[in-house]
Scaffold this motif. Structure first.
Motif, PDB file in Angstrom:
ATOM      1  N   PHE A  54       0.848  -1.193   0.000  1.00  0.00           N
ATOM      2  CA  PHE A  54       0.000   0.000   0.000  1.00  0.00           C
ATOM      3  C   PHE A  54       0.885   1.244   0.000  1.00  0.00           C
ATOM      4  O   PHE A  54       1.854   1.322   0.758  1.00  0.00           O
ATOM      5  CB  PHE A  54      -0.904   0.022   1.236  1.00  0.00           C
ATOM      6  CG  PHE A  54      -2.034  -0.961   1.173  1.00  0.00           C
ATOM      7  CD1 PHE A  54      -3.317  -0.534   0.864  1.00  0.00           C
ATOM      8  CD2 PHE A  54      -1.813  -2.307   1.409  1.00  0.00           C
ATOM      9  CE1 PHE A  54      -4.365  -1.434   0.792  1.00  0.00           C
ATOM     10  CE2 PHE A  54      -2.859  -3.215   1.348  1.00  0.00           C
ATOM     11  CZ  PHE A  54      -4.136  -2.784   1.037  1.00  0.00           C
ATOM     12  N   ARG A  61      -7.309   4.288  -1.590  1.00  0.00           N
ATOM     13  CA  ARG A  61      -6.159   3.425  -1.313  1.00  0.00           C
ATOM     14  C   ARG A  61      -5.545   2.991  -2.643  1.00  0.00           C
ATOM     15  O   ARG A  61      -6.263   2.678  -3.593  1.00  0.00           O
ATOM     16  CB  ARG A  61      -6.590   2.194  -0.513  1.00  0.00           C
ATOM     17  CG  ARG A  61      -7.010   2.527   0.907  1.00  0.00           C
ATOM     18  CD  ARG A  61      -7.324   1.262   1.702  1.00  0.00           C
ATOM     19  NE  ARG A  61      -7.641   1.569   3.068  1.00  0.00           N
ATOM     20  CZ  ARG A  61      -8.883   1.769   3.533  1.00  0.00           C
ATOM     21  NH1 ARG A  61      -9.914   1.699   2.722  1.00  0.00           N
ATOM     22  NH2 ARG A  61      -9.080   2.039   4.801  1.00  0.00           N
ATOM     23  N   LYS A  63      -2.764   0.206  -4.054  1.00  0.00           N
ATOM     24  CA  LYS A  63      -1.921  -0.927  -3.691  1.00  0.00           C
ATOM     25  C   LYS A  63      -1.418  -1.621  -4.941  1.00  0.00           C
ATOM     26  O   LYS A  63      -2.071  -1.617  -5.994  1.00  0.00           O
ATOM     27  CB  LYS A  63      -2.674  -1.920  -2.799  1.00  0.00           C
ATOM     28  CG  LYS A  63      -3.830  -2.643  -3.468  1.00  0.00           C
ATOM     29  CD  LYS A  63      -4.533  -3.560  -2.476  1.00  0.00           C
ATOM     30  CE  LYS A  63      -5.806  -4.144  -3.076  1.00  0.00           C
ATOM     31  NZ  LYS A  63      -6.539  -4.939  -2.089  1.00  0.00           N
ATOM     32  N   ARG A 112       3.061   2.806   2.671  1.00  0.00           N
ATOM     33  CA  ARG A 112       2.253   2.880   3.894  1.00  0.00           C
ATOM     34  C   ARG A 112       2.356   1.591   4.690  1.00  0.00           C
ATOM     35  O   ARG A 112       2.339   1.584   5.912  1.00  0.00           O
ATOM     36  CB  ARG A 112       0.798   3.131   3.506  1.00  0.00           C
ATOM     37  CG  ARG A 112      -0.098   3.217   4.696  1.00  0.00           C
ATOM     38  CD  ARG A 112      -1.470   3.718   4.333  1.00  0.00           C
ATOM     39  NE  ARG A 112      -2.294   3.526   5.502  1.00  0.00           N
ATOM     40  CZ  ARG A 112      -3.489   2.997   5.487  1.00  0.00           C
ATOM     41  NH1 ARG A 112      -4.046   2.650   4.359  1.00  0.00           N
ATOM     42  NH2 ARG A 112      -4.158   2.836   6.601  1.00  0.00           N
ATOM     43  N   GLY A 113       2.418   0.447   4.003  1.00  0.00           N
ATOM     44  CA  GLY A 113       2.515  -0.851   4.658  1.00  0.00           C
ATOM     45  C   GLY A 113       2.349  -1.957   3.638  1.00  0.00           C
ATOM     46  O   GLY A 113       2.065  -1.700   2.464  1.00  0.00           O
ATOM     47  N   SER A 114       2.532  -3.187   4.082  1.00  0.00           N
ATOM     48  CA  SER A 114       2.357  -4.324   3.175  1.00  0.00           C
ATOM     49  C   SER A 114       1.629  -5.458   3.885  1.00  0.00           C
ATOM     50  O   SER A 114       1.649  -5.558   5.114  1.00  0.00           O
ATOM     51  CB  SER A 114       3.700  -4.804   2.624  1.00  0.00           C
ATOM     52  OG  SER A 114       4.494  -5.330   3.654  1.00  0.00           O
ATOM     53  N   VAL A 115       0.981  -6.284   3.055  1.00  0.00           N
ATOM     54  CA  VAL A 115       0.179  -7.401   3.543  1.00  0.00           C
ATOM     55  C   VAL A 115       0.552  -8.635   2.736  1.00  0.00           C
ATOM     56  O   VAL A 115       0.528  -8.609   1.505  1.00  0.00           O
ATOM     57  CB  VAL A 115      -1.335  -7.107   3.371  1.00  0.00           C
ATOM     58  CG1 VAL A 115      -2.171  -8.308   3.779  1.00  0.00           C
ATOM     59  CG2 VAL A 115      -1.733  -5.863   4.144  1.00  0.00           C
ATOM     60  N   TYR A 179      -6.774  -4.796   5.305  1.00  0.00           N
ATOM     61  CA  TYR A 179      -5.869  -5.583   6.151  1.00  0.00           C
ATOM     62  C   TYR A 179      -4.696  -4.726   6.636  1.00  0.00           C
ATOM     63  O   TYR A 179      -4.250  -4.866   7.770  1.00  0.00           O
ATOM     64  CB  TYR A 179      -5.340  -6.802   5.395  1.00  0.00           C
ATOM     65  CG  TYR A 179      -6.386  -7.840   5.064  1.00  0.00           C
ATOM     66  CD1 TYR A 179      -7.323  -8.249   6.012  1.00  0.00           C
ATOM     67  CD2 TYR A 179      -6.434  -8.425   3.811  1.00  0.00           C
ATOM     68  CE1 TYR A 179      -8.282  -9.200   5.712  1.00  0.00           C
ATOM     69  CE2 TYR A 179      -7.386  -9.388   3.495  1.00  0.00           C
ATOM     70  CZ  TYR A 179      -8.305  -9.768   4.441  1.00  0.00           C
ATOM     71  OH  TYR A 179      -9.247 -10.719   4.142  1.00  0.00           O
ATOM     72  N   VAL A 180      -4.204  -3.831   5.792  1.00  0.00           N
ATOM     73  CA  VAL A 180      -3.082  -2.986   6.201  1.00  0.00           C
ATOM     74  C   VAL A 180      -3.470  -2.123   7.401  1.00  0.00           C
ATOM     75  O   VAL A 180      -2.652  -1.899   8.297  1.00  0.00           O
ATOM     76  CB  VAL A 180      -2.558  -2.137   5.017  1.00  0.00           C
ATOM     77  CG1 VAL A 180      -3.531  -1.035   4.627  1.00  0.00           C
ATOM     78  CG2 VAL A 180      -1.182  -1.578   5.325  1.00  0.00           C
ATOM     79  N   ASP A 181      -4.722  -1.670   7.456  1.00  0.00           N
ATOM     80  CA  ASP A 181      -5.193  -0.881   8.600  1.00  0.00           C
ATOM     81  C   ASP A 181      -5.166  -1.723   9.872  1.00  0.00           C
ATOM     82  O   ASP A 181      -4.768  -1.248  10.938  1.00  0.00           O
ATOM     83  CB  ASP A 181      -6.622  -0.365   8.370  1.00  0.00           C
ATOM     84  CG  ASP A 181      -6.737   0.502   7.134  1.00  0.00           C
ATOM     85  OD1 ASP A 181      -5.808   1.275   6.842  1.00  0.00           O
ATOM     86  OD2 ASP A 181      -7.777   0.395   6.451  1.00  0.00           O
ATOM     87  N   GLN A 184      -1.577  -2.307  11.038  1.00  0.00           N
ATOM     88  CA  GLN A 184      -1.007  -1.116  11.668  1.00  0.00           C
ATOM     89  C   GLN A 184      -1.622  -0.859  13.026  1.00  0.00           C
ATOM     90  O   GLN A 184      -0.931  -0.430  13.950  1.00  0.00           O
ATOM     91  CB  GLN A 184      -1.162   0.090  10.733  1.00  0.00           C
ATOM     92  CG  GLN A 184      -0.259  -0.013   9.539  1.00  0.00           C
ATOM     93  CD  GLN A 184      -0.416   1.123   8.544  1.00  0.00           C
ATOM     94  OE1 GLN A 184      -1.458   1.772   8.483  1.00  0.00           O
ATOM     95  NE2 GLN A 184       0.616   1.355   7.771  1.00  0.00           N
TER      96      GLN A 184
END
Length: 189
Positions: A54, A61, A63, A112-115, A179-181, A184
């Motif tokens: 993300f 969003r 991704k 922002r992050g990864s899943v 899922y990233v939310d 986090q």
């Protein structure tokens, strides 16, 4: 007929983004939910390994989904963070270079992050049912009721509600966000 340059007439094209009604819920009994998905779809499902990265965005969003086989998809979507069935507008572009695209987007936007997840995909009518095992998060089920141009979000919610009943999804199992939310939130970010 096109207007001559400088006449002040402006042509705008409106591209309607594909839409779906989505539900995300926690799965407490994987074996039971898997059995119900197999029964509803009359299939064993398709296993898909995925890594979603993300990127930082002003709205919605963005991704990059890497299928770990040299293929990927860049996906932008707008969806409210609400419990239960909710409308999602999205756009998807396929790529044969997910790693290169990730490098460019990381430089431009930041991550922002990864899943990381293993997904079992089942098709039931116009609905994609995903049973997801998400690394560091747990087991989930997602319903994506893909709407036709003539269908309303209420039509999709009706289909989603019926599938939720069939799968035994309880209101207390429903989740908001991506899922990233959740990852986090678990990490205290």
């Amino acid at each position: 007929m096109m207007a001559a340059a400088g006449t002040g007439n402006v042509y705008q094209s409106f591209v309607r983004m594909p839409r779906n009604v989505e539900v995300k819920a926690r799965v407490h009994n994987w074996a039971h939910t898997l059995k119900e998905c197999k029964n509803l779809s009359e299939s064993t499902g398709e296993i898909i390994a995925q890594r979603d990265v993300f990127f930082n965005t002003q709205c919605g969003r963005l991704k990059l989904r890497d299928f770990k086989d040299g293929q990927g998809q860049l996906i932008y979507y707008e969806r409210p963070d609400l419990l239960g069935p909710k409308l999602s507008n999205y756009a998807i572009s396929n790529t044969a270079d997910p790693q290169g695209l990730e490098e460019v987007l990381t430089q431009a936007l930041g991550i922002r992050g990864s899943v990381v997840k293993e997904r079992l995909l089942f098709l039931v009518g116009q609905t994609r049912i995903h049973m997801d095992r998400v690394q560091d998060l747990g087991d989930f089920v997602e319903l994506e009721v893909v709407l036709t141009d003539s269908q309303t979000p209420d039509d999709g919610q009706h289909i989603a509600n019926n599938l939720m009943k069939s799968l035994g999804i309880a209101p207390e199992d429903l989740l908001t966000g991506a899922y990233v939310d959740l990852l986090q939130k678990d990490k205290g970010k």
